[in-house]
Design an enzyme around this catalytic site. Structure first.
Site, short mmCIF file in Angstrom:
data_model
loop_
_atom_site.label_atom_id
_atom_site.label_comp_id
_atom_site.label_asym_id
_atom_site.label_seq_id
_atom_site.Cartn_x
_atom_site.Cartn_y
_atom_site.Cartn_z
CE1 TYR A 123 36.47 43.72 36.50
CE2 TYR A 123 37.63 41.96 37.49
CZ TYR A 123 37.12 43.30 37.45
OH TYR A 123 37.39 43.74 38.61
NE ARG A 149 38.90 41.86 45.60
CZ ARG A 149 38.46 42.11 44.39
NH1 ARG A 149 37.30 42.36 43.98
NH2 ARG A 149 39.02 41.96 43.15
CD GLN A 159 30.40 47.42 39.97
OE1 GLN A 159 30.25 48.81 39.48
NE2 GLN A 159 31.11 46.77 39.45
CE1 TYR A 181 32.73 42.69 44.19
CE2 TYR A 181 31.89 44.48 45.72
CZ TYR A 181 32.88 43.52 45.31
OH TYR A 181 34.00 43.66 45.82
CE LYS A 199 29.29 46.75 35.99
NZ LYS A 199 30.33 47.23 35.24
CB THR A 210 36.52 48.42 31.82
OG1 THR A 210 35.25 48.52 32.25
CG2 THR A 210 37.03 49.92 31.76
CD GLU A 231 39.89 51.39 35.40
OE1 GLU A 231 41.08 50.73 35.10
OE2 GLU A 231 39.04 51.18 34.66
MN MN Z 1 31.56 46.08 31.88
#
Ligand code: MN
Length: 392
Positions: free
Chosen positions: A109, A123, A220, A224, A233, A324, A338
């Protein structure tokens, strides 16, 4: 009869690239090949070496970096000479399979722009970056058995999704997404209780591939917390058919973005570097995003040092992906959650307003190192996948 492989001057797969894959000629078994231009060189024939007659790169990768250098040098020489006809195949006529037997799979990440965007979306009332983010490369262990080669169809996953009542139902994901990433392939593993030092990266990592980490955002979002990604995933992760050796990307090395605060000593490299690789995401043929790997906060060497810092072993064929890749600009975001800002700001694809993936959509991610005037651009091939309806 012998043939000299002609390569177009503007090819992204010239003699400075030479990526490895596993191919089958018509009516032949799978074996290791190197791509040169629009041709594939059969290494078992061209080098008269049975290690390349395997349907996987793993036996070669396990031989280590001195051997990787030797073979690369021999293939570069082949590229300059005439090769026996029986060692040369047209790329258009071969079948490609998963190039490695994937050992363990980790997904990081490592993009600060992606982590900030997802923090804001998931969040909205909190600091987007959690307190650990600038101190360690956050990651999770993924599902190696569902890493599939580019071109494999992706069946829409089913799972639990939260409804407006707060309780979940079960059904096909309504928020199926992509993640444009680079993946790093471990050639030489490491023993239990022997972390890989950050400056030993080159002794272990063979090369780079393109990754699409398909993600079901509704599954997710519900599952999660507190243990991280799981069924949202694990249904499929696509890997490009060609692995580009790290040696081909020497000219793509660049300084890392500044890291503040300075990381702990085990994450400090003597000579830190990142990679100038530019990706493009194509949605049904339309280019919709241009994620820049050059912006990644954590380096490939830092990710490997961190994933073994506790003494976890690694093996030939292990794959770890960057997470990503997103940049600061709206058209540099490497996921549709996004790009469409959680589905609230549709983007235009071939004249239609789109947010998440629909059945029949095809995603192709391509990449290249921009290169310099004295260096040819290096192509990383493509990772391709089409979405199929959920099964009843
Ligand atoms: Mn990924």
């Amino acid at each position: 009869m012998r043939t000299r492989i002609e390569v177009a001057p503007d090819s992204l797969f010239g003699p400075d690239n030479l990526p490895y894959g596993v191919f089958a000629p018509q009516r032949g078994p799978y074996r290791v090949g190197v791509r040169l231009g629009e041709a594939v060189i059969d290494l078992a024939v061209a080098l008269d070496d049975p290690i390349f007659a395997a349907p996987s790169l793993n036996p070669f990768l396990a031989q280590g970096p001195a051997r990787w250098r030797e073979v690369r040098e021999r293939v570069r020489q082949l590229a300059d000479t005439e090769i026996p006809d029986e060692a040369v195949h047209s790329l258009a006529e071969v079948d490609l399979r998963l190039p490695i037997e994937v050992g363990d799979y980790v997904d990081f990440y490592a993009s600060i722009d992606h982590a900030t965007n997802l923090g804001r979306l998931f969040r909205p009332d909190a600091e987007p970056l959690l307190p650990n983010w600038r101190h360690l490369p956050v990651g999770y262990h993924g599902r190696a058995g569902t890493v599939v080669v580019s071109g494999t169809d992706i069946v829409r996953p089913r799972g639990q999704r939260r409804t407006d009542s707060g309780a979940p139902d079960f059904g096909p994901s309504k928020r199926l997404d992509i993640e444009a990433e680079l993946g790093f392939v471990v050639g030489v593993g490491s023993d239990l209780a022997h972390p890989i030092e950050i400056d030993d990266f080159a002794e272990h990592v063979f090369g780079v591939a393109l990754v699409n980490d398909w993600s079901a955002r509704d599954i997710q979002a519900w599952e999660y917390q507190p243990l991280g990604p799981f069924l949202g995933k694990s249904f499929a992760t696509s890997l490009s058919a060609w692995i580009t050796p790290m040696a081909a990307l020497e000219s793509a090395r660049i300084a890392l973005p500044a890291q503040d605060p300075e990381p702990l000593p085990y994450l400090r490299a003597a000579d830190p570097w990142g990679l100038d690789v530019a990706l493009t995401v194509h949605w049904d043929g339309a280019a919709v995003s241009y994620p820049p790997y050059s912006r990644m906060y954590w380096s490939p060497a830092q990710m490997l040092a961190h994933l073994t810092a506790n003494g976890a072993a690694t093996r030939t064929g292990d794959l770890y992906a960057s997470g990503t890749i997103s940049g600061p600009d709206p058209d540099q975001r490497g996921s549709f959650i996004e790009l469409s800002w959680g589905g609230s700001e549709p983007i235009h694809v071939n004249g239609q307003k789109r947010t998440f993936l629909e059945d029949g959509d095809e995603i192709v991610i391509t990449a290249s190192s921009p290169g310099r005037p004295d260096v040819r651009r290096i192509g990383l091939g493509e990772v391709r996948g089409r979405v199929w309806p959920a099964r009843d």
